[in-house]
Motif scaffolding. Structure first.
Motif, PDB file in Angstrom:
ATOM      1  N   PHE A 167       0.826  -1.211   0.000  1.00  0.00           N
ATOM      2  CA  PHE A 167       0.000   0.000   0.000  1.00  0.00           C
ATOM      3  C   PHE A 167       0.862   1.264   0.000  1.00  0.00           C
ATOM      4  CE2 PHE A 167      -2.273   3.280   2.507  1.00  0.00           C
ATOM      5  CZ  PHE A 167      -3.331   3.493   1.647  1.00  0.00           C
ATOM      6  N   GLU A 168       1.845   1.276   0.877  1.00  0.00           N
ATOM      7  CA  GLU A 168       2.641   2.492   1.059  1.00  0.00           C
ATOM      8  C   GLU A 168       3.476   2.828  -0.176  1.00  0.00           C
ATOM      9  OE1 GLU A 168       2.368   0.002   3.148  1.00  0.00           O
ATOM     10  OE2 GLU A 168       1.416   0.886   4.911  1.00  0.00           O
ATOM     11  N   THR A 170       2.563   2.038  -3.362  1.00  0.00           N
ATOM     12  CA  THR A 170       1.766   1.912  -4.581  1.00  0.00           C
ATOM     13  C   THR A 170       2.141   2.971  -5.625  1.00  0.00           C
ATOM     14  OG1 THR A 170      -0.045   1.327  -3.126  1.00  0.00           O
ATOM     15  CG2 THR A 170      -0.590   1.683  -5.439  1.00  0.00           C
ATOM     16  N   PHE A 171       2.212   2.552  -6.860  1.00  0.00           N
ATOM     17  CA  PHE A 171       2.288   3.510  -7.956  1.00  0.00           C
ATOM     18  C   PHE A 171       1.560   2.898  -9.136  1.00  0.00           C
ATOM     19  CE2 PHE A 171       5.803   0.688  -8.923  1.00  0.00           C
ATOM     20  CZ  PHE A 171       5.813   0.601 -10.313  1.00  0.00           C
ATOM     21  N   SER A 355       5.274  11.342 -11.113  1.00  0.00           N
ATOM     22  CA  SER A 355       4.389  10.709 -10.137  1.00  0.00           C
ATOM     23  C   SER A 355       4.660  11.324  -8.779  1.00  0.00           C
ATOM     24  CB  SER A 355       4.633   9.200 -10.100  1.00  0.00           C
ATOM     25  OG  SER A 355       5.982   8.928  -9.802  1.00  0.00           O
ATOM     26  N   PRO A 356       3.745  11.133  -7.818  1.00  0.00           N
ATOM     27  CA  PRO A 356       3.933  11.775  -6.507  1.00  0.00           C
ATOM     28  C   PRO A 356       5.243  11.333  -5.867  1.00  0.00           C
ATOM     29  CG  PRO A 356       1.782  10.729  -6.648  1.00  0.00           C
ATOM     30  CD  PRO A 356       2.535  10.329  -7.870  1.00  0.00           C
ATOM     31  N   VAL A 357       5.801  12.223  -5.090  1.00  0.00           N
ATOM     32  CA  VAL A 357       7.008  11.849  -4.366  1.00  0.00           C
ATOM     33  C   VAL A 357       6.622  10.915  -3.229  1.00  0.00           C
ATOM     34  CG1 VAL A 357       8.259  13.921  -4.932  1.00  0.00           C
ATOM     35  CG2 VAL A 357       6.887  13.860  -2.860  1.00  0.00           C
ATOM     36  N   GLU A 359       6.584   9.242   0.455  1.00  0.00           N
ATOM     37  CA  GLU A 359       6.432   9.876   1.759  1.00  0.00           C
ATOM     38  C   GLU A 359       7.765  10.273   2.372  1.00  0.00           C
ATOM     39  OE1 GLU A 359       3.670  10.525   3.949  1.00  0.00           O
ATOM     40  OE2 GLU A 359       2.678  10.525   2.012  1.00  0.00           O
ATOM     41  N   ALA A 362       8.634  13.771   1.491  1.00  0.00           N
ATOM     42  CA  ALA A 362       7.674  14.748   2.007  1.00  0.00           C
ATOM     43  C   ALA A 362       7.785  14.862   3.521  1.00  0.00           C
ATOM     44  CB  ALA A 362       6.267  14.338   1.615  1.00  0.00           C
ATOM     45  N   ASP A 363       8.055  13.765   4.160  1.00  0.00           N
ATOM     46  CA  ASP A 363       8.121  13.772   5.622  1.00  0.00           C
ATOM     47  C   ASP A 363       9.228  14.663   6.156  1.00  0.00           C
ATOM     48  OD1 ASP A 363       5.991  12.210   5.854  1.00  0.00           O
ATOM     49  OD2 ASP A 363       7.046  10.366   6.394  1.00  0.00           O
ATOM     50  N   GLY A 365       9.686  17.500   5.346  1.00  0.00           N
ATOM     51  CA  GLY A 365       9.222  18.874   5.357  1.00  0.00           C
ATOM     52  C   GLY A 365       9.699  19.651   4.143  1.00  0.00           C
ATOM     53  N   GLU A 366      10.344  18.963   3.215  1.00  0.00           N
ATOM     54  CA  GLU A 366      10.825  19.661   2.021  1.00  0.00           C
ATOM     55  C   GLU A 366       9.698  19.812   1.008  1.00  0.00           C
ATOM     56  OE1 GLU A 366      13.809  20.791   1.758  1.00  0.00           O
ATOM     57  OE2 GLU A 366      14.797  19.808   3.446  1.00  0.00           O
ATOM     58  N   ASP A 367       9.749  20.863   0.257  1.00  0.00           N
ATOM     59  CA  ASP A 367       8.811  21.031  -0.835  1.00  0.00           C
ATOM     60  C   ASP A 367       9.474  20.500  -2.098  1.00  0.00           C
ATOM     61  OD1 ASP A 367       7.198  21.773  -2.867  1.00  0.00           O
ATOM     62  OD2 ASP A 367       7.209  23.917  -2.406  1.00  0.00           O
ATOM     63  N   ALA A 368       8.875  19.448  -2.625  1.00  0.00           N
ATOM     64  CA  ALA A 368       9.490  18.795  -3.768  1.00  0.00           C
ATOM     65  C   ALA A 368       9.567  19.707  -4.981  1.00  0.00           C
ATOM     66  CB  ALA A 368       8.694  17.534  -4.126  1.00  0.00           C
ATOM     67  N   ARG A 382       7.475   8.017  -7.200  1.00  0.00           N
ATOM     68  CA  ARG A 382       6.955   6.696  -6.862  1.00  0.00           C
ATOM     69  C   ARG A 382       7.207   5.676  -7.956  1.00  0.00           C
ATOM     70  NH1 ARG A 382       3.283   5.671  -2.950  1.00  0.00           N
ATOM     71  NH2 ARG A 382       3.402   7.321  -1.416  1.00  0.00           N
TER      72      ARG A 382
ATOM     73  N   TYR B 303      -4.935   4.600  -3.184  1.00  0.00           N
ATOM     74  CA  TYR B 303      -4.165   5.162  -4.286  1.00  0.00           C
ATOM     75  C   TYR B 303      -5.124   5.275  -5.463  1.00  0.00           C
ATOM     76  CZ  TYR B 303      -0.121   6.335  -7.136  1.00  0.00           C
ATOM     77  OH  TYR B 303       0.778   7.011  -7.933  1.00  0.00           O
ATOM     78  N   LYS B 308      -1.925   9.772  -8.956  1.00  0.00           N
ATOM     79  CA  LYS B 308      -0.727   9.766  -9.796  1.00  0.00           C
ATOM     80  C   LYS B 308      -0.356  11.153 -10.288  1.00  0.00           C
ATOM     81  CE  LYS B 308      -0.688   8.615 -14.537  1.00  0.00           C
ATOM     82  NZ  LYS B 308      -1.270   9.309 -15.671  1.00  0.00           N
ATOM     83  N   ALA B 310      -0.673  13.925  -8.435  1.00  0.00           N
ATOM     84  CA  ALA B 310      -0.387  14.824  -7.314  1.00  0.00           C
ATOM     85  C   ALA B 310       1.104  14.900  -7.061  1.00  0.00           C
ATOM     86  CB  ALA B 310      -1.108  14.325  -6.078  1.00  0.00           C
ATOM     87  N   ASP B 311       1.507  16.004  -6.450  1.00  0.00           N
ATOM     88  CA  ASP B 311       2.883  16.078  -5.990  1.00  0.00           C
ATOM     89  C   ASP B 311       3.037  15.325  -4.688  1.00  0.00           C
ATOM     90  OD1 ASP B 311       4.184  17.898  -7.946  1.00  0.00           O
ATOM     91  OD2 ASP B 311       2.470  19.121  -7.394  1.00  0.00           O
ATOM     92  N   GLU B 312       1.956  15.315  -3.937  1.00  0.00           N
ATOM     93  CA  GLU B 312       2.020  14.562  -2.689  1.00  0.00           C
ATOM     94  C   GLU B 312       0.688  13.893  -2.434  1.00  0.00           C
ATOM     95  OE1 GLU B 312       3.992  16.461   0.670  1.00  0.00           O
ATOM     96  OE2 GLU B 312       4.763  17.920  -0.768  1.00  0.00           O
ATOM     97  N   ARG B 525       2.980  21.298   6.883  1.00  0.00           N
ATOM     98  CA  ARG B 525       3.575  21.881   5.693  1.00  0.00           C
ATOM     99  C   ARG B 525       2.523  22.210   4.632  1.00  0.00           C
ATOM    100  NH1 ARG B 525       5.257  19.097   1.709  1.00  0.00           N
ATOM    101  NH2 ARG B 525       5.311  17.236   3.010  1.00  0.00           N
ATOM    102  N   GLU B 529       1.733  25.827   3.218  1.00  0.00           N
ATOM    103  CA  GLU B 529       1.898  26.119   1.787  1.00  0.00           C
ATOM    104  C   GLU B 529       0.613  26.670   1.175  1.00  0.00           C
ATOM    105  OE1 GLU B 529       5.100  22.597   0.620  1.00  0.00           O
ATOM    106  OE2 GLU B 529       3.104  22.588  -0.258  1.00  0.00           O
ATOM    107  N   HIS B1163      -3.388  -4.116  -3.540  1.00  0.00           N
ATOM    108  CA  HIS B1163      -2.627  -3.434  -2.490  1.00  0.00           C
ATOM    109  C   HIS B1163      -2.847  -1.928  -2.534  1.00  0.00           C
ATOM    110  CE1 HIS B1163      -0.144  -3.173  -6.091  1.00  0.00           C
ATOM    111  NE2 HIS B1163       0.428  -2.121  -5.549  1.00  0.00           N
TER     112      HIS B1163
END
Lengths: 454, 1244
Positions: A167-168, A170-171, A355-357, A359, A362-363, A365-368, A382, B303, B308, B310-312, B525, B529, B1163
């Motif tokens: 799950f964590e 997933t892409f 694709s999303p960065v 976690e 992101a954790d 605290g940086e802005d991608a 991802r 998900y 897909k 999104a940035d986050e 954050r 933002e 998953h």
């Protein structure tokens, strides 16, 4: 020569399958073609349609180089093909595609008074019998891969350590596919009847329905499995690049109806005499660049002169100059071929998706999206870059990385403009582009007006 | 091409000499050219062999139409026709340009729409009228027995219990037989006439949703139902698509940006909205805006398809979104309002929100305070005598330190004194946001909280600065908001968080992490933002919010937490900013014209518009299965006003106080009631009050199971109640229809039964006498209907279509004539109306009808109830006064024999009364005259000389001509009217189009842009993208709320009771505590207990990728692209717990019913939650359930209705009823189910 080509920007594909439906309605909504989707959309990771078609160890599609470095159909030389014409073992079965079905809809209206609510049961369109549905043209839609199928997924063989179905982690992304209308079509080369040909003026690959004898060697020969057998007529059929539309100036059905606005169509001029050499490039990682080298610069006076000499009309040269395909492949270099290692010199190219960065980034605290983080963030996307490289560059991550960095840089550069700040020229420079180039690329990818897409 | 040179062995080449020779020989056999290098074959010209494809592509004509489906796409399509047959469709690409620097609206469409033409000739098409055989036979026999009188024949059947049971218990079990239109419409008409005569017109109901998708088709039956005095059922609240926060905060039903405005946003959060699936034609705006540097965030528990892009990805646990939003609000308040001030935000909230307005604090017994009512002019000695003083709120002017009564509040909206002052101009006044600097004192206020796992109420003390104003202890809404959000300031008493990392204190980032699972850092954050972007871009931060957050029981609190973010940061009323609520929010852009036609306001007013959730809660008897009282949800800070009451009790209370409508209204036929009043020689209002007080007359809702109070006739068109929207599907089957069901719940125990609502020992089954459906395909609703009429499809009729996702109006046009015996909706209802009128002329004649009308929003009724205090006349708390403490009572004359004539003509009331939309009345004289010429005039009968509405295109013309958005003269007129009341400049907004009038023929070309009109809150003037509330912000036109501003605080008694005066986090309902369902995560082996074996999980029903509600889910293309039947998605981790593998047959079981489906194991699904994509009809590949022995159910077989008391509030400012504006939501997200693996051998 001139070639109609397509680029699909996977970074914009929403996986809606409108292209599949409009294509099917227009072309394969008839008896004998029930299971056929000239255009299909695959969720990646996933097994594709037909299942595992990318496993050329199994299906033997496309070309390979023999020991002397000469091109050879992977399924065996053409002589061997003729010899084995009556027993072709390298064909996906209907199960690999899927057993098409319908439902007993009429019972909903006709059911007599009975104990239970009437229900329409699935019936096979092959056998006419009741069935349990076990697979479809899009069975693994939105799964993002599945543990159950990992061992069968040819894409994951080489990079199994990069992909975990958790799950964590997933892409997923979508891969719409049509016939590649290759410069070096292995289907045509496989055809014992000479029924498959490439149109001289635009390179569209077609099956002559009169000449086709139904040997199905083309089905085996095509590594993309984009030639299908019509079991009613006994002929091969394939995507026609909607030539009846193209001929009157309309884009293909799949392109015009693409609601994600991600398909581009345009003309490419190329040097036919260089195709074989390019396709024979020894190093698979060199195939992408080799194919780009086959394309001619439509602004080159020499090319224009030669083209005019060869009888190519002025408006075609104009079309080649305005071609968004040329811009995406050669000017901005953001489009990549699908499986160049099949050596067919495919002409439907793709812009790989961001694709999303994950976690972990992101954790912190940086802005991608911060300029400083841009390239670090690419590494934290991802979708493993190795997966994209397996699709588009025979496993070479360098070109994919370059494209993703350009897309990310464009977003970063445009953000300043969007927010009314002074644009930062160092951003395009960092990916080898000028500010003007980057802005032009932005307009082509984002604003993407109808007349600029086609 | 050059000839091949002599090849070197080192040259690239083909595989070998022999094959080269073979291929080369091909040159002699084909007309094509073998390439020099022998790779390939090319051909030029000729190509007779391609004829097949050329021929397949050829077509005779292309017709513009669209899909009248319940989605917001509003996509214009090309329908291809060859040899009189519809072949396929592709999207139109001719939308007017958005401008050179923006993407365009082309193409619009999705795979569902692209598959539509399949229906035209499919075997599920309803081609002829059908009636259930057992009923048809009885009807024929009865008619013969009763001299051929259909009305008496109908009575003969339905008034006999055995005969009635015979056909009702056969519902849904096959046995439909073909009938003629003549006979089928006769049955329908007879049922209507009998019901009206014996029980009353308000026992007839009609259901058809979402007019925007095909206005004329919706108006067809609605007009008939409204002409006869039947009840039209609401849909927006019923679907739980209405965000109740919208009326609460904005005083507006819903007004949202068009999708093109996403392009303008600098920051976009997709929150519970899966854009690629649910806004397919619009999603490209999001993907493209990213290239402009827009940052995109996805909040979704799985998900989802949109993640897909999104940035986050913030995977907040289902239903906990408000906790995340509250924590982000905490960060925004602390960093942008307290640690430093942000000029843009401060100015914005002072002008456009209630934050500076004063609230009285009430002292409790323990010395602690609670937040009370807004301080109003009525509380100030110098203003107490002002007009509407109780509806004028007060703030402190920072310049003088004195209280002032600013313009723009509700009290200025009505009355003589308010003319020209209903505006947000502050003049020299500088509103004081916080009393901190000038406070006389600081007191502790008890702030409600519900953040325990089971949602139990508690409160915590937090201090606010206060002062006294003429004896009233007051603070500002802003100070209360800081206290609520836990943003402390130096010197305030109470319990405050120690920092962002204090996980024990609401509403810190660390606190939310324990609830949502989203890391505190990420919440901090993203919140920061969002605000930074808004500050820098002056409000261009946007939240797209969807059904994933709006379909919960407590969605109003979730949304208020979102709106706090957009409203604090100055994003509302700004292009590229604010809320973008996309849940069934269809916009009838030509609303004024549509409303006149559909509600038949041109012939009689008012209509009976009913809140559908309450209607079915009572009439499907779901109230008989409640296991908890209405006060279960109350806060510890309330006064116990809901204590001891059941939900049915408060529905009855809301109805009798005039807050919400209630149809059937009284336990007497309203036609008879009128006669009785006349017989008694009294005005009807007086008579009814007298009868109510004496107890001789009661509200029907106080005894819903009395046979006289049942709804008897239900007509459904353009809808699938029993396959899609009917929450508590099995209760519908059991109690409303009287057929087999899989209800497994037990009835309410005696000690929890209603007090005011009568409990009858035996629950009725089969309340409904006639279920009639008009559709073009078989659905769960048609299958259970007594009469099914065949409808024309969207490619076979004329109609209009709009949405709020784009600013155009466009049309439906017939590609072919309606085939077989199908008819357009307009035609079908005319057929029914004619038959009805024929029978009614003798059976009913001309009657007077007493209509009870709820206190209505956007009228002075909104001032019926000062301070939102509950006053129940039945409890002796006040006198019953129609229009004040109870519904208004209006007598309407109904000429039943003339209904068909009235259907077909625009009636005279539009000439004399005009048309009113949101409080603005349009004069329509010139437009009526235009229509008389355009459509032609009716000759003879009651409508002699009136403009004709005979044909569907006539209705299209009327809708367009009578609306400001499509008729510039009306838009200008409306703005001028509004200018008088507001005193601000508005008419210039429409001036550019004053001479533009859109006719139907215009819509048959490319989609036509609409005109800026006072019917809506945003502006398209000058070609800008539509964003709501831009007129409010830019022109200082008030919102339609108490303060005239956007509300953070709601001071109504019941809001206080629920602890929801301010935004607050409330967890999903705890079904284990409320209904004794197993706890989430429980795995049972089924031994020993009454419960079945399996895993208990959260059960969600999101929108399906392969359908639009139930439409298309039966379409062979969609079934072929998906898994071809009902599915439930579950996580691989959950599947493993109970031995389920992908594509296994499983059952989902809870107290409400049973579902059989195949599992999709992935998953990408979060552990503990399953999705059953909604509205997969029970008709496609659904086996018999092991658990029930009956056909498996639909997604709503596992849900039921749960009514939130605060949604029943009415008669007070923005919390006043209007149709589809306010009402209890039919939410369904809080449910749980057991998932069990079943035998893989299924039977049907």
């Amino acid at each position: 020569m001139a070639q109609m080509a397509m680029v699909m920007n996977l970074d914009k594909c929403i996986g809606c399958h409108t292209c599949s439906v409009t294509c099917k309605q227009a072309w394969t909504n008839r008896s004998g073609t029930e299971y056929i989707w000239f255009n299909n959309v695959e969720t990646r990771p996933g097994l594709g349609y037909p299942r595992t078609y990318e496993d050329q160890d199994k299906w033997q599609g496309g070309w390979e180089l023999n020991k002397r470095g000469r091109m050879k159909l992977k399924a065996g030389g053409r002589f061997r093909k003729l010899m084995t014409i009556f027993s072709n073992p390298k064909l996906p079965s209907i199960g690999e595609y899927y057993e098409p079905w319908t439902y007993d809809y009429a019972t909903l209206t006709d059911a007599p008074a009975q104990e239970h609510t009437p229900v329409a049961r699935p019936k096979s369109l092959i056998s006419g019998k009741n069935m349990k549905i076990e697979w479809s043209a899009n069975w693994d839609d939105d799964l993002g891969g599945s543990t159950a199928n990992t061992h069968r997924d040819p894409m994951l063989k080489k990079i199994a350590d990069k992909v975990k179905f958790e799950f964590e982690q997933t892409f997923m992304f979508y891969l719409p596919r049509i016939c590649e209308h290759c410069l070096n079509p292995s289907c045509a080369a496989s055809c014992p009847s000479g029924a498959i040909y490439k149109r001289e003026e635009d390179g569209i690959v077609l099956v002559d329905q009169d000449a086709c004898r139904g040997w199905r060697m083309c089905v085996s020969g095509c590594p993309y499995k984009k030639i299908y057998f019509n079991h009613r007529t006994g002929k091969a059929e394939k995507c026609t690049f909607c030539f009846p539309r193209i001929e009157v100036g309309l884009p293909t059905v799949c392109s015009e109806t693409c609601v994600g606005r991600l398909r581009y169509i345009g003309l490419m001029l190329y040097d036919a005499d260089k195709v074989l050499a390019a396709a024979s490039t020894t190093d698979e990682h060199g195939l992408y660049e080799a194919q780009r080298d086959v394309f001619l610069d439509p602004f080159d006076p020499e090319v224009i002169r030669e083209a005019e000499k060869a009888g190519i009309a002025r408006d075609w040269i104009d079309a080649a100059q305005r071609s968004p395909i040329y811009a995406l492949i050669n000017t901005f270099k953001v489009a990549l071929p699908l499986h160049p290692e099949y050596r067919t010199m495919p002409m439907v190219w793709y812009i790989p998706p961001l694709s999303p960065v994950v976690e972990v980034v992101a954790d912190t605290g940086e802005d991608a999206e911060d300029k400083g983080n841009l390239f670090a963030a690419i590494d934290a996307l991802r979708i493993p870059i190795e997966y994209l490289a397996e699709l588009f560059t025979a496993g070479d991550v360098v070109p994919v990385d370059a494209v993703l960095k350009k897309l990310a840089a464009m977003r970063s550069y445009m953000r300043d403009i969007n927010m009314g700040r002074e644009p930062d020229g160092s951003i395009p420079a960092s990916v080898g582009m000028t500010e003007e180039e980057m802005y032009d690329m932005y307009r082509l990818l984002a604003i993407a007006k109808y007349e600029e897409r086609y | 091409m050059t000839p091949p040179s002599k090849k070197s062995i080192l040259d690239p080449g083909m595989d070998g000499a022999l094959s080269d020779a073979l291929v080369r020989s091909r040159r002699f056999f084909t007309k094509g050219t073998v390439s020099a290098d022998l790779r390939t074959l090319t051909k030029k010209g000729g190509r007779g062999a391609d004829d097949f494809y050329r021929d397949r592509w050829s077509h005779d004509k292309v017709v513009r139409s669209t899909h009248g489906v319940n989605c917001t796409g509003s996509c214009s399509w090309k329908v291809y026709v060859k040899d009189g047959i519809i072949t396929w469709e592709t999207q139109q690409t001719d939308y007017p340009s958005v401008g050179p620097d923006s993407p365009e609206y082309e193409p619009r469409g999705c795979p569902r729409g692209a598959a539509f033409s399949w229906y035209t000739y499919s075997p599920t098409r309803v081609r002829y009228p059908y009636v259930r055989g057992v009923l048809l036979q009885m009807f024929r026999e009865a008619k013969a027995q009763h001299d051929g009188d259909p009305v008496r024949a109908w009575a003969h059947i339905v008034e006999n219990p055995q005969r009635a049971k015979a056909y009702k218990s056969a519902r849904g079990k096959g046995g439909l037989v073909r009938a003629t239109w003549e006979e089928a419409s006769e049955i329908v008409a007879a049922a209507h006439v009998h019901t009206i005569k014996k029980y009353g017109p308000d026992r007839v109901a009609g259901f058809s949703p979402i007019p925007a998708m095909s206005m004329v088709s919706h108006a067809s039956g609605a007009r008939f139902v409204n002409l006869i005095g039947g009840s039209m059922l609401s849909f927006y609240d019923w679907y739980a698509d209405l965000p109740v926060a919208s009326p609460q905060v904005f005083g507006d039903q819903t007004d949202v940006p068009e999708s093109g405005d996403w392009w303008n946003a600098g920051y976009l959060i997709m929150w519970g909205s899966n854009l690629p699936v649910t806004r397919t034609p619009d999603a490209h705006w999001m993907t493209e805006a990213r290239y402009r540097g827009q940052k995109v965030i996805a909040v979704a528990p799985d998900y989802a398809d949109n993640v897909k892009f999104a940035d986050e990805w913030l995977p907040a646990k289902p239903g906990t979104d408000a906790a995340l939003a509250m924590a982000m609000g905490h960060v925004v308040l602390k960093e942008f309002f307290v640690d430093r001030t942000t000029p843009y935000f401060t100015e914005y909230v002072k002008s456009y929100t209630d934050l500076p307005h004063l609230v009285r604090l009430e002292e409790g017994a323990d010395g602690a305070y609670t937040a009370g009512k807004f301080l109003t002019a009525a509380d100030l000695a110098g203003h107490a005598g002002d007009e509407n003083a109780a509806f004028k709120t007060v703030l402190i002017d920072a310049n003088t330190g004195n209280p002032v009564v600013p313009n723009g509040s509700l009290g200025h909206r009505y009355g003589e004194a308010g003319v020209g002052s209903w505006n947000l101009e502050l003049g020299s006044v500088d509103p004081t946001l916080s009393l901190m600097g000038t406070a006389e004192d600081r007191v502790t206020v008890r702030m409600p909280r519900f953040d325990t796992a089971d949602g139990a109420a508690a409160d915590l003390p937090r201090g606010v600065p206060v002062r006294r104003v003429e004896g009233h202890l007051v603070t500002t809404v802003f100070d209360l908001l800081l206290a609520q959000y836990g943003v402390g300031r130096e010197g305030l008493p109470g319990q405050w968080p120690t920092g962002y990392d204090d996980a024990t204190a609401p509403y810190t980032p660390a606190w939310q992490e324990t609830i949502t699972g989203v890391s505190a850092d990420a919440a901090t954050r993203i919140g920061r933002e969002f605000a930074q972007n808004a500050e820098e871009s002056r409000g261009r931060s946007m939240i797209v919010m969807g059904a994933g957050t709006n379909h919960w029981f407590h969605s109003d609190t979730i949304y208020r937490a979102f709106l706090t973010l957009t409203n604090l940061t100055g994003c509302q009323g700004v292009n590229g900013g604010g809320w973008a609520h996309y849940v069934g929010q269809e916009k009838v852009r030509p609303i004024t014209g549509y409303t006149q036609i559909a509600n038949a306001l041109d012939w009689n007013r008012p209509p009976r518009n009913m809140i559908q959730t309450a209607f079915w809660y009572l009439h499907t008897n779901q109230f008989r299965y409640d296991q908890f009282g209405a006060d279960t949800l109350s806060a510890t800070t309330g006064k116990g006003q809901l204590a001891g009451k059941s939900t049915a009790d408060i529905i009855a209370q809301s109805a009798r106080m005039g807050w919400m409508p209630s149809y059937p209204t009284f336990d007497r036929n309203p036609l008879d009631l009128s006669d009785d009043a006349a017989a008694a020689g009294k005005p009807v209002g007086e008579y009814v009050v007298e009868q109510l007080k004496s107890g001789d007359l009661e509200f029907a809702g106080e005894d819903p199971d009395a046979p006289g109070n049942y709804p008897r006739v239900l007509s459904i068109w353009r809808a699938n109640l029993l396959g899609s929207s009917g929450k508590g599907n099995e209760y519908f089957l059991k109690h409303l229809l009287g057929t087999d069901s899989s209800v497994r719940a037990t009835e309410t125990p005696e000690d929890q039964r209603p007090l005011d609502v009568r409990w009858r020992d035996e629950a009725p089954e089969g309340k409904l006498d006639l279920l009639m459906t008009i559709d073009f395909r078989q659905t769960s609703t048609t299958i259970f209907s007594d009469v099914v009429l065949p409808a024309a499809t969207w490619y076979e009729k004329h109609d209009l279509n709009t949405t709020d996702m784009h600013p155009f109006v466009h049309s439906f046009n017939p590609a072919i004539a309606p085939p077989w015996q199908t008819r357009t909706d307009w035609d079908a209802w005319q057929t029914i109306a004619e038959k009805f009128s024929e029978l009614a002329a003798s059976h009913l004649g001309v009657r007077k009808d007493v209509v009870a009308v709820a206190l209505t929003h956007d009228t002075p009724d909104a001032m019926a109830n000062p301070h939102g205090v509950v006053r129940d006349w039945k409890k002796g708390e006040c006198e019953p006064i129609p229009g004040v403490t109870m519904p208004k009572l209006v007598e309407v004359e109904r000429d039943y024999g003339a209904v068909a004539e009235k259907m077909n003509a625009l009636g005279p009331l539009v000439d004399t009364l005009g048309a009113t939309t949101k409080g603005v009345t349009f004069e329509l004289g010139a437009q009526v005259e235009y229509l008389r010429r355009k459509n032609g005039a009716v000759r003879g009968g009651v409508a002699d000389g009136r403009p004709s509405l005979k044909r569907d295109v006539n209705v299209c013309e009327a809708i367009l001509a009578l609306s400001g958005t499509t008729n510039g003269a009306l838009a200008t007129q409306g703005f001028k009217t509004l200018e008088k009341r507001t005193g601000v400049k508005l008419a210039d907004l429409a001036a550019e189009h004053e001479g533009k009038q859109i006719a139907f023929a215009d819509t048959q070309g490319p989609p036509v842009p609409v005109i800026t009109s006072p019917e809506w809150s945003g502006s398209e003037t000058g070609g800008r993208r539509y964003s709501p509330f831009t007129i409010n912000v830019e022109r200082k036109k008030p919102w339609h709320t108490l303060t005239g501003r956007m509300h953070f605080y709601l001071d109504h008694d019941w809001m206080t009771e629920l602890g929801e005066g301010l935004p607050v986090y409330r967890p999903p309902l705890n079904m284990a505590a409320l209904f004794a369902e197993p706890a989430l995560g429980n795995i049972s082996d089924g031994a020993g207990g009454t419960e079945v074996e399996g895993l208990t999980v959260r059960y969600l029903t999101p929108h399906n990728k392969w359908s639009i509600h139930s439409e298309y889910q039966d379409n062979l293309f969609m079934l072929s692209l998906s898994r071809g039947g009902q599915n439930i998605w579950m996580s691989d981790r959950d599947a493993a717990k109970v031995g389920i593998v992908d594509n296994d047959w499983i059952e989902a079981v809870n107290r409400n019913g049973v579902v059989v489906a195949r599992a999709i194991v992935s998953h990408r699904m979060p552990e503990g939650t399953v999705y059953m994509y909604h509205a997969q009809d029970r008709l496609i590949d659904v086996p018999i359930a092991e658990t029930s022995g009956k056909r498996g159910g639909i997604h709503n077989s596992l849900t039921r209705l749960l009514v939130k008391p605060s949604h029943l509030i009415g008669g007070y400012a923005q919390l006043a009823f209007a149709f589809n504006y306010l009402g209890p939501t039919g939410n369904q997200r809080d449910e749980v189910t057991i998932i069990r693996k079943r035998s893989q051998d299924v039977t049907y």
